[in-house]
Design a protein around this motif. Structure first.
Motif, mmCIF file in Angstrom:
data_model
loop_
_atom_site.group_PDB
_atom_site.id
_atom_site.type_symbol
_atom_site.label_atom_id
_atom_site.label_comp_id
_atom_site.label_asym_id
_atom_site.label_seq_id
_atom_site.Cartn_x
_atom_site.Cartn_y
_atom_site.Cartn_z
ATOM 1 N N LYS A 161 31.254 -13.127 0.073
ATOM 2 C CA LYS A 161 32.075 -12.092 0.701
ATOM 3 C C LYS A 161 33.116 -12.723 1.624
ATOM 4 O O LYS A 161 34.285 -12.359 1.615
ATOM 5 N N LYS A 162 32.691 -13.722 2.399
ATOM 6 C CA LYS A 162 33.638 -14.382 3.312
ATOM 7 C C LYS A 162 34.784 -15.011 2.527
ATOM 8 O O LYS A 162 35.945 -14.945 2.914
ATOM 9 N N CYS A 163 34.426 -15.616 1.404
ATOM 10 C CA CYS A 163 35.433 -16.323 0.612
ATOM 11 C C CYS A 163 36.403 -15.356 -0.052
ATOM 12 O O CYS A 163 37.592 -15.628 -0.134
ATOM 13 N N TYR A 164 35.891 -14.223 -0.530
ATOM 14 C CA TYR A 164 36.727 -13.370 -1.378
ATOM 15 C C TYR A 164 37.223 -12.089 -0.730
ATOM 16 O O TYR A 164 38.134 -11.462 -1.241
ATOM 17 N N SER A 165 36.629 -11.667 0.401
ATOM 18 C CA SER A 165 36.968 -10.333 0.888
ATOM 19 C C SER A 165 38.418 -10.252 1.355
ATOM 20 O O SER A 165 38.974 -11.205 1.900
ATOM 21 N N ALA A 166 39.004 -9.086 1.112
ATOM 22 C CA ALA A 166 40.354 -8.817 1.610
ATOM 23 C C ALA A 166 40.322 -7.574 2.500
ATOM 24 O O ALA A 166 41.352 -7.128 2.984
ATOM 25 N N LYS A 167 39.122 -7.004 2.642
ATOM 26 C CA LYS A 167 38.899 -5.858 3.542
ATOM 27 C C LYS A 167 39.887 -4.718 3.302
ATOM 28 O O LYS A 167 40.538 -4.227 4.230
#
Length: 506
Positions: free
Chosen positions: A339-345
């Motif tokens: 999630k940290k690597c891919y999230s764009a929120k």
């Protein structure tokens, strides 16, 4: 006329010349069409799937096929009769991958449960990013990933289903790089040292694609020599890592392969993991093809040491018949690294003030927005067969491959490249005219031309499909892959008889 009738109704609403009352679609006719088309699918695809008297493919050259199919899209729609005929033709001229004699790829066969699961998801048309739009499929994916992680041997972990093993490998490469230098997500490539990764000469070509796509560059892949069975040589890996360090580059990742594409080789994961631990490198195992052996108590030893990997790609759509596509990337880290690597929120999708537990909105772990519910096919099939049923599939496929190997050894003109340890059986067929010839450049040159001719003949006859390729300096040879539970001993015998028959004049 219907437009006039509608306008005569009392409450007809017209905007920009468009009538807005009532539905525009004829549901009754649509339902009837679906029903008729399903009958065709049942009769022409499903009922014929295990019929060996059917052709594997009705071969046509591209120009001819264009004429037959009438591909032109027109201003006016066509009748249901014409459309049903098109459906018939599409099935007729497509390759029947569920035919017992389709040996061409690393997927084959038909599983009835995963097929029904696909019918359901195609009809429901879901997209898996938030619990609110995909409650069932999100929970199913979570359950399947948890179970796959157990088979890898991790205590905990994370994962996501992707469109293909190539994408899983790219996810893993990006994840390893993010772990190595988290600032890359914001700062980009400019401030980075020269990153290098290591993989074997026999790795899947998606490693090159991923390195070029991610801006790492294919020149920064160090290809490690393999032994004569196609396995990465751990001592060579150690040497190359040290060489990269001396050159001042930054090694960050080793990609091992469990079940190489052509030879079906398994890298020695334990020894590779030792090197990764020693040098602090991320270990990714591309087990897209070989991962399913984990389900078999007898054959899981092929992947000994896989529990030491940081990430694993595993495609249930191959050996286990979950239906293309069904590919998981599994990650040992449980701190939300994906999630940290891919999230764009995205605020319009992943609102944090929802009325339910937003940790179920897994879409932020993915590089896709829309994502298919691929885990569902695997889940329904697993529910139907149980782990023992899946295990039986793996054991039977490998037993059939063994049988074929023993038959090849008995027959004149057939020559194995190597003793396989998985379901890939690689062999040459030496036709009668070449059997007396002495070993030398001319012999190999002539043998190189044999497989393509046999392939053309089998395709035009439609009797079977079997792949061939040159590989690492070896001339064209056949690669027979056993997967489908519809395949039997008789099909193995047929394969060898048919090659002899197709090549008797060569």
């Amino acid at each position: 006329t219907s437009k006039q009738e509608m306008l005569q109704k009392k409450n007809a609403v017209l905007v920009d010349g468009v009538i807005l009352n009532g539905p525009i679609m004829n549901s009754k006719a649509g339902e009837k069409f679906v029903e008729e088309a399903c009958k065709i699918i049942m009769k022409e695809v499903i009922q014929k799937a295990d019929d060996v008297t059917e052709k594997v493919c009705e071969w046509q050259a591209p120009e001819t096929l264009k004429q037959i199919l009438d591909l032109e899209m027109r201003d006016t729609g066509e009748s249901h009769q014409k459309l049903l005929q098109l459906c018939q033709d599409v099935i007729k001229y497509s390759v029947k991958t569920s035919h017992p004699r389709f040996f061409n790829q690393l997927y084959a066969g038909i599983d009835y449960y995963s097929l029904v699961a696909r019918f359901i998801t195609e009809a429901l048309n879901p997209s898996v990013y938030t619990y609110e739009v995909s409650p069932v499929f999100l929970l199913v994916e979570e359950a399947v990933i948890k179970k796959m992680i157990e088979f890898i041997g991790w205590e905990e972990g994370d994962g996501i289903f992707n469109p293909g093993g190539s994408v899983s490998n790219m996810y893993a490469m990006n994840l390893a790089r993010y772990k190595f230098c988290p600032e890359i997500k914001e700062k980009g490539l400019s401030g980075l040292p020269r990153l290098v990764l290591f993989t074997s000469e026999e790795c899947h070509y998606s490693m090159k694609k991923a390195a070029s796509f991610l801006g790492i560059g294919t020149e920064n892949i160090y290809f490690i020599k393999t032994d004569d069975r196609g396995k990465m040589i751990p001592e060579e890996l150690e040497k190359q890592v040290q060489r990269a360090r001396k050159e001042g580059s930054a090694p960050f990742l080793v990609c091992a392969t469990a079940g190489t594409t052509v030879l079906g080789a398994f890298d020695p994961l334990d020894k590779i993991a030792d090197t990764c631990e020693k040098h602090g490198l991320w270990l990714h195992v591309d087990a897209s093809w070989g991962g399913s052996a984990l389900i078999s108590r007898k054959h899981c030893r092929l992947l000994h040491g896989i529990h030491r990997a940081d990430s694993v790609a595993w495609n249930p759509h191959k050996m286990l018949l979950a239906g293309v596509q069904c590919c998981a990337l599994l990650v040992k880290d449980n701190s939300g690294l994906l999630k940290k690597c891919y999230s764009a929120k995205a605020a319009y999708l992943f609102q944090q003030d929802k009325f339910y537990d937003v940790s179920y909105d897994t879409g932020d772990k993915s590089i896709q927005c829309s994502r298919r519910p691929d885990a569902f096919k695997f889940w329904l099939m697993w529910k139907a067969l149980g782990t023992t049923g899946l295990e039986e599939r793996v054991n039977r496929a490998l037993a059939l491959a063994r049988y074929l190997v023993e038959e090849i050894k008995k027959r004149e003109g057939f020559q194995l490249l190597l003793e396989p340890e998985y379901a890939n059986v690689c062999f040459w067929y030496i036709p009668p005219s070449l059997r007396k010839m002495e070993d030398g450049p001319e012999f190999w040159q002539k043998l190189h031309r044999v497989a393509p001719i046999i392939k053309e003949r089998m395709m035009k006859k439609g009797s079977m499909m079997l792949g061939y390729q040159p590989h690492q300096g070896k001339v064209n040879f056949f690669r027979q892959v056993v997967i489908s539970p519809h395949v039997s001993r008789e099909d193995m015998d047929f394969l060898l008889d048919e090659i002899e028959l197709l090549a008797k004049d060569l």
